[in-house]
Design a protein around this motif. Structure first.
Motif, PDB file in Angstrom:
ATOM      1  N   ASP A  79       0.835  -1.204   0.000  1.00 17.40           N
ATOM      2  CA  ASP A  79       0.000   0.000   0.000  1.00 17.40           C
ATOM      3  C   ASP A  79       0.869   1.254   0.000  1.00 17.40           C
ATOM      4  O   ASP A  79       0.643   2.192  -0.770  1.00 17.40           O
ATOM      5  CB  ASP A  79      -0.893   0.023   1.248  1.00 17.40           C
ATOM      6  N   VAL A  82       2.630   1.989  -3.334  1.00 18.66           N
ATOM      7  CA  VAL A  82       1.761   2.610  -4.337  1.00 18.66           C
ATOM      8  C   VAL A  82       1.713   4.120  -4.105  1.00 18.66           C
ATOM      9  O   VAL A  82       1.891   4.913  -5.032  1.00 18.66           O
ATOM     10  CB  VAL A  82       0.348   2.009  -4.291  1.00 18.66           C
ATOM     11  N   GLN A  85       5.112   5.796  -4.987  1.00 17.39           N
ATOM     12  CA  GLN A  85       5.397   5.883  -6.416  1.00 17.39           C
ATOM     13  C   GLN A  85       4.529   6.928  -7.100  1.00 17.39           C
ATOM     14  O   GLN A  85       4.992   7.633  -8.012  1.00 17.39           O
ATOM     15  CB  GLN A  85       5.205   4.534  -7.089  1.00 17.39           C
ATOM     16  N   LEU A 156       2.508   0.534 -13.190  1.00 18.94           N
ATOM     17  CA  LEU A 156       1.164   0.588 -12.615  1.00 18.94           C
ATOM     18  C   LEU A 156       0.519  -0.794 -12.604  1.00 18.94           C
ATOM     19  O   LEU A 156      -0.125  -1.181 -11.617  1.00 18.94           O
ATOM     20  CB  LEU A 156       0.300   1.575 -13.402  1.00 18.94           C
ATOM     21  N   LEU A 159       2.082  -2.737  -9.723  1.00 20.49           N
ATOM     22  CA  LEU A 159       1.611  -2.318  -8.403  1.00 20.49           C
ATOM     23  C   LEU A 159       0.183  -2.787  -8.154  1.00 20.49           C
ATOM     24  O   LEU A 159      -0.169  -3.178  -7.032  1.00 20.49           O
ATOM     25  CB  LEU A 159       1.706  -0.797  -8.272  1.00 20.49           C
ATOM     26  N   ALA A 160      -0.646  -2.755  -9.187  1.00 18.21           N
ATOM     27  CA  ALA A 160      -2.017  -3.238  -9.030  1.00 18.21           C
ATOM     28  C   ALA A 160      -2.036  -4.729  -8.719  1.00 18.21           C
ATOM     29  O   ALA A 160      -2.814  -5.195  -7.875  1.00 18.21           O
ATOM     30  CB  ALA A 160      -2.825  -2.940 -10.297  1.00 18.21           C
ATOM     31  N   HIS A 163      -0.870  -5.172  -5.182  1.00 17.87           N
ATOM     32  CA  HIS A 163      -1.891  -4.708  -4.243  1.00 17.87           C
ATOM     33  C   HIS A 163      -3.021  -5.716  -4.094  1.00 17.87           C
ATOM     34  O   HIS A 163      -3.544  -5.927  -2.987  1.00 17.87           O
ATOM     35  CB  HIS A 163      -2.447  -3.352  -4.701  1.00 17.87           C
ATOM     36  N   GLY A 167      -2.324  -5.964  -0.536  1.00 17.30           N
ATOM     37  CA  GLY A 167      -2.840  -4.693  -0.045  1.00 17.30           C
ATOM     38  C   GLY A 167      -3.808  -4.876   1.115  1.00 17.30           C
ATOM     39  O   GLY A 167      -4.494  -5.899   1.233  1.00 17.30           O
ATOM     40  N   TRP A 171      -7.610   0.640  -2.754  1.00 16.45           N
ATOM     41  CA  TRP A 171      -6.778   1.183  -3.827  1.00 16.45           C
ATOM     42  C   TRP A 171      -6.939   2.689  -3.944  1.00 16.45           C
ATOM     43  O   TRP A 171      -5.961   3.438  -4.058  1.00 16.45           O
ATOM     44  CB  TRP A 171      -7.170   0.478  -5.125  1.00 16.45           C
ATOM     45  N   ALA A 243      -6.294   0.186 -12.525  1.00 19.13           N
ATOM     46  CA  ALA A 243      -5.150   0.304 -13.430  1.00 19.13           C
ATOM     47  C   ALA A 243      -5.533   0.112 -14.891  1.00 19.13           C
ATOM     48  O   ALA A 243      -4.880   0.658 -15.785  1.00 19.13           O
ATOM     49  CB  ALA A 243      -4.075  -0.711 -13.044  1.00 19.13           C
TER      50      ALA A 243
END
Length: 621
Positions: A79, A82, A85, A156, A159-160, A163, A167, A171, A243
């Motif tokens: 988390d 994200v 970044q 991206l 990271l999604a 997550h 996560g 989001w 994303a």
């Protein structure tokens, strides 16, 4: 969460007190010396940061604070990454962002995973992408500026994916700090101003010129509040829609338009490339290293497990080879030298390190590329880290007090390999930004992200809805070999191929105690090919010389590829330079602008370090 407006005010006061960078232009490199990814911008002393529960280290104070807010709210390490970044996309646009890629290592207390968000070559790309009409390689500038070198962005999507698996917070919540900063603005700092002062090509892009420069073409001054309403709108859409909204629809169309309609250097990115992009979860590349501390006295030998990214990253392999080769030399018996200016490596140790590095980079040039296109040597990447293989290679290193530099440092042939690949010629390699995080539940990550060269492809994407700003696209395809085949006609492993991931030097690293597996350290650095040396310095300083992460980061920088020994200016005495030259080394002093970030377990808490050569910091509770 605390007011971001208040935080930017505090940051502005701090930045205005900081030393103003001297010269924003990178010096021209000597033959065989890679260019510096970003220019030097002064140094400031760092003392290190202790915390008890969690910690975040990143390249800009506002990004660090965004991660801190998320961790304070109960978020996980992913988390926080994200949030960090997204803010870096805004405040450190020259280094990383939505238009680039990343590698992420994550440890949840039991399992370590490697997330590959590296860019991919367009489906229309071929091995002649960087050759001119006469079949000669383009210059770096001709290749990098414009659409030709833009790869499909991956950060991206990566990271999604991370997550979804790790996560804890929604989001949408993770984008709030970056959206607020983009809308309200942040103060331009000395480093950003200095780098903009030398960014001549960036002025050629109308969107970037309107965002980063005033009406007279001058970069915004230090302290100017820079807003990016276009990026705020983009981030808000991604936060709400996910994303996929980045890879499809109007954002994807704007990226493809920017790349393919460049007036002088169009690229080949398509809507299908964006819609089809997939981040990958790979098994991390881990190896055991025996640390034999020579400082402080009485420290016991211990084995650690070092985990990093597998190919297409070359970083873990090259760093592992350097450490493994040094283990077969007298390096382990050589402590750092003390001086009024602090600790530094001595000439005997630097000689051994340089020779080990030359051997490691020779192997890198032949074998390492996207594993979906190039098989690993001997059916396993671990063949390059095999103890017997490294012992054999280390015998090429002269280790006596008067031993001279190897005339040549050829690539080796690991067991089971029938070599049919050509060595990749040396060429420019750039990048990046690094994030290290440990959350309140003990999860740890190391993430290195990049748009490649400073300012990437010098293209700023804007949807054309009347909002100023946007985000920059990468020039990551220039990490491929411009030359697809060697002089003998042998294919080069890292040549351009459709949908292939270019070789990288990004070296995020996690270190664990053996045999219990307790987490010890997260670290990494920006710096293009120099990343491997910066991260090796961090690990050698902590594991062998008994330093904490801040002390190891503060050590003078050094590097070697196939040519000269490179030393940070005014950090080594004349006797060291003279002793290396007597061994036959060509020695050059030049700025080595690392951006190391690291967090280690110390006692019952955490201790973080940030590189004094950039604006990074650490924060935790």
């Amino acid at each position: 969460m605390r007011s971001t407006r208040h935080l930017t005010g505090l940051l502005l006061a701090g930045l205005l007190l900081a030393a103003h960078p001297a010269n924003a232009k990178s010096p021209a490199p000597s033959a065989g010396v890679p260019r510096q990814p970003e220019a030097a911008s002064g140094q400031r002393a760092q003392a290190g940061w202790a915390s008890k529960k969690f910690s975040v280290a990143a390249a800009h104070p506002l990004a660090v604070d965004a991660g801190y807010q998320i961790l304070q709210a109960g978020g996980s390490a992913v988390d926080a990454a994200v949030a960090v970044q997204m803010v870096l996309t805004l405040v450190e646009p020259q280094s990383s962002g939505l238009g680039g890629g990343a590698f992420l290592l994550h440890h949840d207390g039991q399992l370590t995973e490697a997330y590959d968000g590296r860019e991919t070559a367009p489906s229309e790309a071929d091995e002649d992408l960087f050759l001119d009409d006469q079949g000669k390689p383009l210059s770096f500038q001709a290749a990098a500026i414009g659409g030709r070198a833009v790869g499909t962005p991956g950060v991206l999507h990566m990271l999604a994916l991370a997550h979804r698996q790790h996560g804890r917070l929604p989001w949408q919540q993770l984008f709030e700090p970056a959206i607020t900063l983009a809308e309200e603005g942040f103060p331009v700092g000395p480093r950003l101003h200095a780098l903009l002062s030398g960014a001549t090509a960036l002025r050629q892009d109308p969107v970037a010129a309107a965002h980063f420069f005033d009406d007279s073409g001058r970069p915004w001054p230090v302290g100017h509040r820079l807003r990016n309403p276009e990026l705020a709108a983009v981030l808000r859409r991604i936060a709400i829609e996910g994303a996929r909204s980045f890879y499809e629809g109007e954002l994807a169309e704007a990226m493809v338009r920017k790349v393919r309609e460049h007036p002088a250097n169009p690229g080949r990115l398509t809507l299908a490339d964006l819609a089809g992009y997939e981040a990958l979860v790979r098994a991390p590349l881990c190896f055991v290293h025996s640390a034999r501390p020579v400082h402080p006295k009485g420290a016991r030998q211990r084995d650690v497990r070092i985990c990093g990214m597998p190919p297409p990253s070359s970083g873990t392999l090259a760093m592992g080879q350097i450490l493994g080769l040094l283990a077969h030399t007298p390096a382990a018996r050589l402590p750092p030298q003390r001086s009024p200016q602090g600790l530094r490596p001595g000439s005997d140790w630097l000689h051994l390190y340089t020779e080990a590095s030359r051997l490691a980079f020779a192997d890198r040039a032949v074998y390492v590329a996207d594993p979906d296109y190039v098989p690993s040597p001997g059916a396993s990447w671990m063949s390059l880290l095999d103890e017997d293989y490294l012992a054999q290679r280390a015998r090429l290193i002269g280790s006596g007090p008067r031993a001279r530099r190897m005339p040549d440092a050829p690539a080796g042939i690991p067991a089971g390999v029938q070599q049919s690949l050509g060595p990749m010629p040396e060429q420019a390699e750039y990048g990046t930004s690094h994030i290290s995080i440990v959350d309140g539940q003990g999860r740890a990550l190391a993430m290195t992200s990049s748009i490649e060269a400073a300012w990437g492809a010098h293209l700023m994407v804007n949807r054309g809805q009347g909002l100023r700003g946007g985000f920059l696209l990468n020039n990551q395809l220039t990490d491929f070999s411009f030359t697809p085949r060697s002089e003998s006609g042998a294919p080069i492993a890292n040549r351009v191929e459709p949908r292939k991931r270019p070789r990288s030097s990004m070296t995020p690293v996690l270190v664990f105690e053996r045999p219990r597996g307790d987490f010890l350290l997260s670290g990494g650095s920006p710096g293009g090919a120099y990343i491997i040396h910066y991260t090796s310095k961090l690990l050698y300083g902590t594991l062998h010389w008994g330093l904490d992460v801040q002390q190891a980061i503060n050590l003078p920088n050094f590097a070697a590829f196939g040519g000269p020994v490179l030393l940070e200016p005014e950090r080594f005495p004349a006797t060291t330079l003279r002793a290396l030259r007597q061994r036959g080394h060509d020695v050059k002093e030049q700025p080595l602008t690392s951006g190391l970030q690291a967090i280690q377990v110390r006692g019952k808490g955490l201790y973080g370090g940030a590189d004094p050569r950039r604006e990074g910091t650490v924060k935790g509770d």
